[in-house]
Write a protein that holds these residues in place. Structure first.
Motif, PDB file in Angstrom:
ATOM      1  N   SER A 271      40.950  30.215  53.459  1.00 56.09           N
ATOM      2  CA  SER A 271      41.377  29.464  54.102  1.00 56.09           C
ATOM      3  C   SER A 271      42.679  29.747  54.586  1.00 56.09           C
ATOM      4  N   GLU A 272      42.922  29.405  56.059  1.00 48.82           N
ATOM      5  CA  GLU A 272      43.873  30.438  56.280  1.00 48.82           C
ATOM      6  C   GLU A 272      45.393  28.539  56.658  1.00 48.82           C
ATOM      7  N   ILE A 273      46.358  29.614  55.952  1.00 47.99           N
ATOM      8  CA  ILE A 273      48.006  28.893  55.703  1.00 47.99           C
ATOM      9  C   ILE A 273      49.335  29.702  56.134  1.00 47.99           C
ATOM     10  N   LYS A 274      49.905  28.829  57.226  1.00 47.34           N
ATOM     11  CA  LYS A 274      51.357  29.237  57.214  1.00 47.34           C
ATOM     12  C   LYS A 274      52.628  28.600  57.320  1.00 47.34           C
ATOM     13  N   MET A 275      52.923  29.906  55.943  1.00 52.97           N
ATOM     14  CA  MET A 275      54.644  29.333  55.860  1.00 52.97           C
ATOM     15  C   MET A 275      55.509  30.263  55.770  1.00 52.97           C
ATOM     16  N   ASP A 276      56.428  29.845  56.481  1.00 48.99           N
ATOM     17  CA  ASP A 276      57.315  30.797  56.419  1.00 48.99           C
ATOM     18  C   ASP A 276      57.811  31.960  57.847  1.00 48.99           C
TER      19      ASP A 276
ATOM     20  N   LEU B 101      45.995  34.401  53.608  1.00 52.25           N
ATOM     21  CA  LEU B 101      44.571  34.075  53.179  1.00 52.25           C
ATOM     22  C   LEU B 101      44.304  33.049  51.988  1.00 52.25           C
ATOM     23  N   ILE B 102      44.082  32.293  51.681  1.00 57.68           N
ATOM     24  CA  ILE B 102      43.748  32.125  49.625  1.00 57.68           C
ATOM     25  C   ILE B 102      42.101  31.966  49.990  1.00 57.68           C
ATOM     26  N   VAL B 103      41.826  33.006  49.135  1.00 55.64           N
ATOM     27  CA  VAL B 103      40.019  33.425  48.722  1.00 55.64           C
ATOM     28  C   VAL B 103      39.737  33.613  48.156  1.00 55.64           C
ATOM     29  N   LYS B 104      38.199  33.393  47.258  1.00 53.86           N
ATOM     30  CA  LYS B 104      37.818  33.576  46.278  1.00 53.86           C
ATOM     31  C   LYS B 104      37.668  34.502  45.391  1.00 53.86           C
ATOM     32  N   GLN B 105      37.649  35.542  44.530  1.00 59.45           N
ATOM     33  CA  GLN B 105      37.462  37.362  44.268  1.00 59.45           C
ATOM     34  C   GLN B 105      36.058  37.605  45.327  1.00 59.45           C
ATOM     35  N   ASN B 106      35.189  36.625  45.349  1.00 54.42           N
ATOM     36  CA  ASN B 106      33.815  37.530  45.662  1.00 54.42           C
ATOM     37  C   ASN B 106      34.131  37.468  47.104  1.00 54.42           C
ATOM     38  N   ASP B 107      35.336  36.850  48.024  1.00 56.47           N
ATOM     39  CA  ASP B 107      35.609  37.108  49.699  1.00 56.47           C
ATOM     40  C   ASP B 107      35.956  38.163  49.695  1.00 56.47           C
ATOM     41  N   ILE B 108      36.357  39.479  48.356  1.00 51.33           N
ATOM     42  CA  ILE B 108      37.087  40.865  48.935  1.00 51.33           C
ATOM     43  C   ILE B 108      36.442  41.487  48.531  1.00 51.33           C
TER      44      ILE B 108
END
Length: 95
Positions: free
Chosen positions: A72-77, A82-89
């Motif tokens: 899930s993409e997010i934008k801060m500052d 990107l917030i991913v599960k370890q399996n996505d790496i």
């Protein structure tokens, strides 16, 4: 503001793709490839396996390559994360 991922989640600071080609042509956003590389900025507490918490394989500061359309993409500052599960790496980049 600080992000603290839960469980087996990992927060990655997305590495921006070049906006120019080597020949100096500026690419519009629609022509750029979706980035697949970034730096781990936060990791969750671990993954639950058979009722036991197992630490994650990545750590803060690791440069990683992740699945193209994962998380899930997010934008801060004005930064993309990107917030991913370890399996996505897919891999840790080592020099």
């Amino acid at each position: 503001m600080k992000l603290k991922p839960l469980g087996d989640k990992i927060v990655i600071k997305v590495k921006e793709e070049e906006k120019k080609t080597t020949g100096g042509i500026v690419l519009p956003d629609s022509a750029k490839e979706k980035p697949q590389q970034g730096e781990v900025v936060a990791v969750g507490s671990g993954e639950m396996i058979d009722g036991k918490k197992v630490p994650l394989d990545v750590k803060v500061g690791d440069e990683v390559i992740y699945s193209k359309y994962s998380g899930s993409e997010i934008k801060m500052d004005d930064e993309k994360y990107l917030i991913v599960k370890q399996n996505d790496i897919l891999a840790i980049v080592e020099e």
